[in-house]
Design a protein around this motif. Sequence first.
Motif, short mmCIF file in Angstrom:
data_model
loop_
_atom_site.label_atom_id
_atom_site.label_comp_id
_atom_site.label_asym_id
_atom_site.label_seq_id
_atom_site.Cartn_x
_atom_site.Cartn_y
_atom_site.Cartn_z
N LEU A 1 0.92 -1.43 0.00
CA LEU A 1 0.09 -0.15 0.14
C LEU A 1 0.66 1.28 0.04
N SER A 2 1.88 1.29 0.81
CA SER A 2 2.67 2.48 1.08
C SER A 2 3.56 2.69 -0.33
N GLU A 3 4.09 1.38 -0.96
CA GLU A 3 4.81 1.73 -2.19
C GLU A 3 4.02 2.15 -3.19
N ALA A 4 2.77 2.00 -3.17
CA ALA A 4 1.78 2.49 -4.43
C ALA A 4 1.48 3.86 -4.09
N GLY A 5 1.74 4.42 -3.09
CA GLY A 5 1.73 5.73 -2.87
C GLY A 5 0.33 6.05 -2.10
N ARG A 6 -0.40 4.87 -1.40
CA ARG A 6 -1.30 5.29 -0.93
C ARG A 6 -1.39 5.14 0.81
N LYS A 7 -2.37 5.54 1.68
CA LYS A 7 -2.24 5.75 2.74
C LYS A 7 -3.63 4.54 3.18
N VAL A 8 -3.68 4.04 4.72
CA VAL A 8 -4.84 3.58 5.19
C VAL A 8 -5.84 4.37 5.58
N GLN A 9 -7.11 4.44 4.82
CA GLN A 9 -7.87 5.44 4.73
C GLN A 9 -8.54 5.77 6.32
N ASP A 10 -8.66 4.87 6.96
CA ASP A 10 -9.00 5.20 8.72
C ASP A 10 -8.34 4.29 9.48
N PRO A 11 -7.09 4.52 9.90
CA PRO A 11 -6.20 3.56 10.76
C PRO A 11 -6.98 3.16 11.83
N ALA A 12 -7.99 3.86 12.48
CA ALA A 12 -8.65 3.49 13.66
C ALA A 12 -9.60 2.04 13.35
N ARG A 13 -9.71 1.96 12.07
CA ARG A 13 -10.53 0.46 11.71
C ARG A 13 -9.77 -0.70 11.48
N GLY B 1 -7.54 -12.24 0.74
CA GLY B 1 -6.18 -12.08 0.47
C GLY B 1 -5.57 -10.69 0.66
N SER B 2 -3.88 -10.83 0.64
CA SER B 2 -3.33 -9.75 0.80
C SER B 2 -3.78 -8.39 0.17
N SER B 3 -3.96 -8.63 -1.23
CA SER B 3 -4.37 -7.60 -2.06
C SER B 3 -5.67 -6.99 -1.82
N GLU B 4 -6.88 -7.95 -1.38
CA GLU B 4 -7.70 -7.34 -0.91
C GLU B 4 -7.90 -6.54 0.26
N ALA B 5 -6.93 -6.91 1.10
CA ALA B 5 -6.79 -6.23 2.35
C ALA B 5 -6.03 -4.93 1.86
N GLU B 6 -5.26 -4.83 0.97
CA GLU B 6 -4.81 -3.41 0.61
C GLU B 6 -5.79 -2.57 0.07
#
Length: 458
Positions: free
Chosen positions: A43-55, A145-150
Amino acid sequence: MTTLFDRLWDAHVVAPLDGGAALIAIDRVLLHERTGAAALNALSEAGRKVQDPARVFAIMDHIVDTLPGRTDRTLMPGGQAFITETRAAAQAAGITLFDVGHPDQGIMHVVSPELGIVLPGLTLIAPDSHTCTQGALGALAWGIGSSEAEHAMATGTLRLTRPKSMRATFSGQLAPGVTAKDMMLALIAAHGAGGGAGHVVEFAGEAVTALDLEARMTLCNMATEFSAFAGLIAPDEVTFAWLKGRRYAPQGASWDAALAQWRALRSDADAVFDAEIAIDASTIAPMVSWGTSPQASVPVTDAIPADASSAMLDYMALQAGAPLIGTPVDAAFIGSCTNARLSDLRRAAALLKGRKVAAGIRAICVPGSSAVRRAAEAEGLDRVFLDAGFEWRESGCSMCFFAGGESFGDGSRVISSTNRNFESRQGLRVKTHIASPETVAASALAGAIADARDWAHG
């Protein structure tokens, strides 16, 4: 005519898509150290962030050792890197981490209900097939899967093709000594390991509502062994009593508002399911697997079927028509997200108290979470296990599966409270018989597969 699954699905549809699919809102994401770093780093390498870290929550459970005094070092070759990389990625993403040594560390499917991370009406996903465990609280929970988690962490959604619905109704009452584990093994033995494929299975009936919440989790845990997309149980007063006051559960006025919503989470009396299964719970006996699939299970007092798979028999070194009781075992394991909660340990300890494991048997108990371990120790259960000859461990997935780097020994025969008995699941050529914690405890005492009802203290 609405089912519980209908209500959960409809409440989370963000947008309908072609082909019976929809974009579904995701309320909670759980990660573990086996794949967590991969998902977060991608996710980080794609330049994206976790939308809501609290979840999003990360938990060290799959690879971490359960040996007393454990550290980041692990028996699994290269395992330490999984732990340290997940820690760094979780901290960088700002998500909650239950690290090695954290008081809330444990198996994710035990920790999440303990803390109220999973709640009725939520959607919850994790890169682990036994995420369906958490459907016991009236949530729609499934493995990904991991990609779905991303995707879910970045967008708060997932594309999902709508599964069908199934209801498995257990009528009547369980006989003494019969557990939720036996219920599920009986269901899978009768209808096959693929019997729930493509369906969300709602467990219902008198025998289900009579179960405490931890037993309901055991039932839903093995929905994936039935090939179901997810397992569900409608939330009720048992559920609400369990959740009240837990850390992530609503508090005060928010609790009252949540209860009003949760009480509507049930199937209508005239709801129509795509498939129905009915089982008389009073006919179920303690079950033990004889083969290399959960469907290869029979009552502990029965013989191995005459038409048993020759491939399974060859692997398990057993013979068709032979009795299971009396089959010698080398080891006994009580643990896993299926049967390592406090109630499981209490029931096993009740059989073990004042007794000793048979000579030559290696017996291990791994509590499902650090909280379960502390509670068990406060009750003195650890002393019962230790005095009987069991090893008493830290919490984690441990020898539920071989990926943790620990095994019972090449070719050994194990009686286990886990959920899977596939070839080499617990080590190279290890022969695994799955059963309830009571059956595991009794078999450890006997040194062979035993009927726990014969060992009950009078």
